[in-house]
Design a protein around this motif. Structure first.
Motif, PDB file in Angstrom:
ATOM      1  N   ASP A   1      32.497 -14.217  51.255  1.00 39.55           N
ATOM      2  CA  ASP A   1      33.794 -14.199  51.923  1.00 39.55           C
ATOM      3  C   ASP A   1      34.813 -13.550  50.983  1.00 39.55           C
ATOM      4  OD1 ASP A   1      35.913 -14.634  53.617  1.00 39.55           O
ATOM      5  OD2 ASP A   1      36.191 -16.707  52.997  1.00 39.55           O
ATOM      6  N   ILE A   2      35.333 -12.405  51.378  1.00 39.10           N
ATOM      7  CA  ILE A   2      36.257 -11.674  50.511  1.00 39.10           C
ATOM      8  C   ILE A   2      37.647 -11.542  51.131  1.00 39.10           C
ATOM      9  CG2 ILE A   2      34.442 -10.398  49.310  1.00 39.10           C
ATOM     10  CD1 ILE A   2      35.118  -7.994  51.119  1.00 39.10           C
ATOM     11  N   THR A   3      38.014 -12.456  52.014  1.00 38.94           N
ATOM     12  CA  THR A   3      39.327 -12.352  52.658  1.00 38.94           C
ATOM     13  C   THR A   3      40.463 -12.472  51.644  1.00 38.94           C
ATOM     14  OG1 THR A   3      39.216 -14.697  53.224  1.00 38.94           O
ATOM     15  CG2 THR A   3      38.545 -13.153  54.915  1.00 38.94           C
ATOM     16  N   ASP A   4      40.319 -13.354  50.652  1.00 41.88           N
ATOM     17  CA  ASP A   4      41.369 -13.495  49.639  1.00 41.88           C
ATOM     18  C   ASP A   4      41.507 -12.231  48.811  1.00 41.88           C
ATOM     19  OD1 ASP A   4      42.003 -16.050  50.422  1.00 41.88           O
ATOM     20  OD2 ASP A   4      40.640 -16.994  48.980  1.00 41.88           O
ATOM     21  N   GLN A   5      40.384 -11.612  48.457  1.00 40.24           N
ATOM     22  CA  GLN A   5      40.437 -10.383  47.683  1.00 40.24           C
ATOM     23  C   GLN A   5      41.073  -9.257  48.495  1.00 40.24           C
ATOM     24  OE1 GLN A   5      37.822 -12.397  47.828  1.00 40.24           O
ATOM     25  NE2 GLN A   5      37.155 -12.847  45.757  1.00 40.24           N
ATOM     26  N   LYS A   6      40.772  -9.207  49.783  1.00 40.66           N
ATOM     27  CA  LYS A   6      41.368  -8.176  50.642  1.00 40.66           C
ATOM     28  C   LYS A   6      42.876  -8.372  50.751  1.00 40.66           C
ATOM     29  CE  LYS A   6      37.533  -6.811  53.600  1.00 40.66           C
ATOM     30  NZ  LYS A   6      37.066  -6.661  54.978  1.00 40.66           N
ATOM     31  N   LYS A   7      43.321  -9.629  50.904  1.00 42.51           N
ATOM     32  CA  LYS A   7      44.754  -9.906  50.986  1.00 42.51           C
ATOM     33  C   LYS A   7      45.452  -9.513  49.690  1.00 42.51           C
ATOM     34  CE  LYS A   7      44.568 -13.777  54.220  1.00 42.51           C
ATOM     35  NZ  LYS A   7      44.779 -15.232  54.364  1.00 42.51           N
TER      36      LYS A   7
ATOM     37  N   ASP B   1      45.548  -5.660  49.498  1.00 40.42           N
ATOM     38  CA  ASP B   1      46.527  -5.129  50.449  1.00 40.42           C
ATOM     39  C   ASP B   1      47.954  -5.385  49.960  1.00 40.42           C
ATOM     40  OD1 ASP B   1      44.517  -4.200  52.084  1.00 40.42           O
ATOM     41  OD2 ASP B   1      44.596  -5.926  53.450  1.00 40.42           O
TER      42      ASP B   1
END
Length: 44
Positions: free
Chosen positions: A10-16, A19
């Motif tokens: 899960d890489i949602t935090d890294q993407k946020k 960005d």
């Protein structure tokens, strides 16, 4: 060793974070260019 499969993390935090960094950098460059243009116009 654990079985790891590519693309399952899960890489949602890294993407946020990335960005946000790109957005901040974009606005910083815009402000710097605006300041330089302002300085060039005032000093002419």
């Amino acid at each position: 060793m654990a079985d790891k499969k590519h693309g399952e993390m899960d890489i949602t935090d890294q993407k946020k974070t990335f960005d946000g960094f790109v957005n901040w950098t974009k606005w910083a460059v815009i402000v710097i260019i605006a300041v330089l243009v302002f300085m060039a116009l005032v000093n002419s």
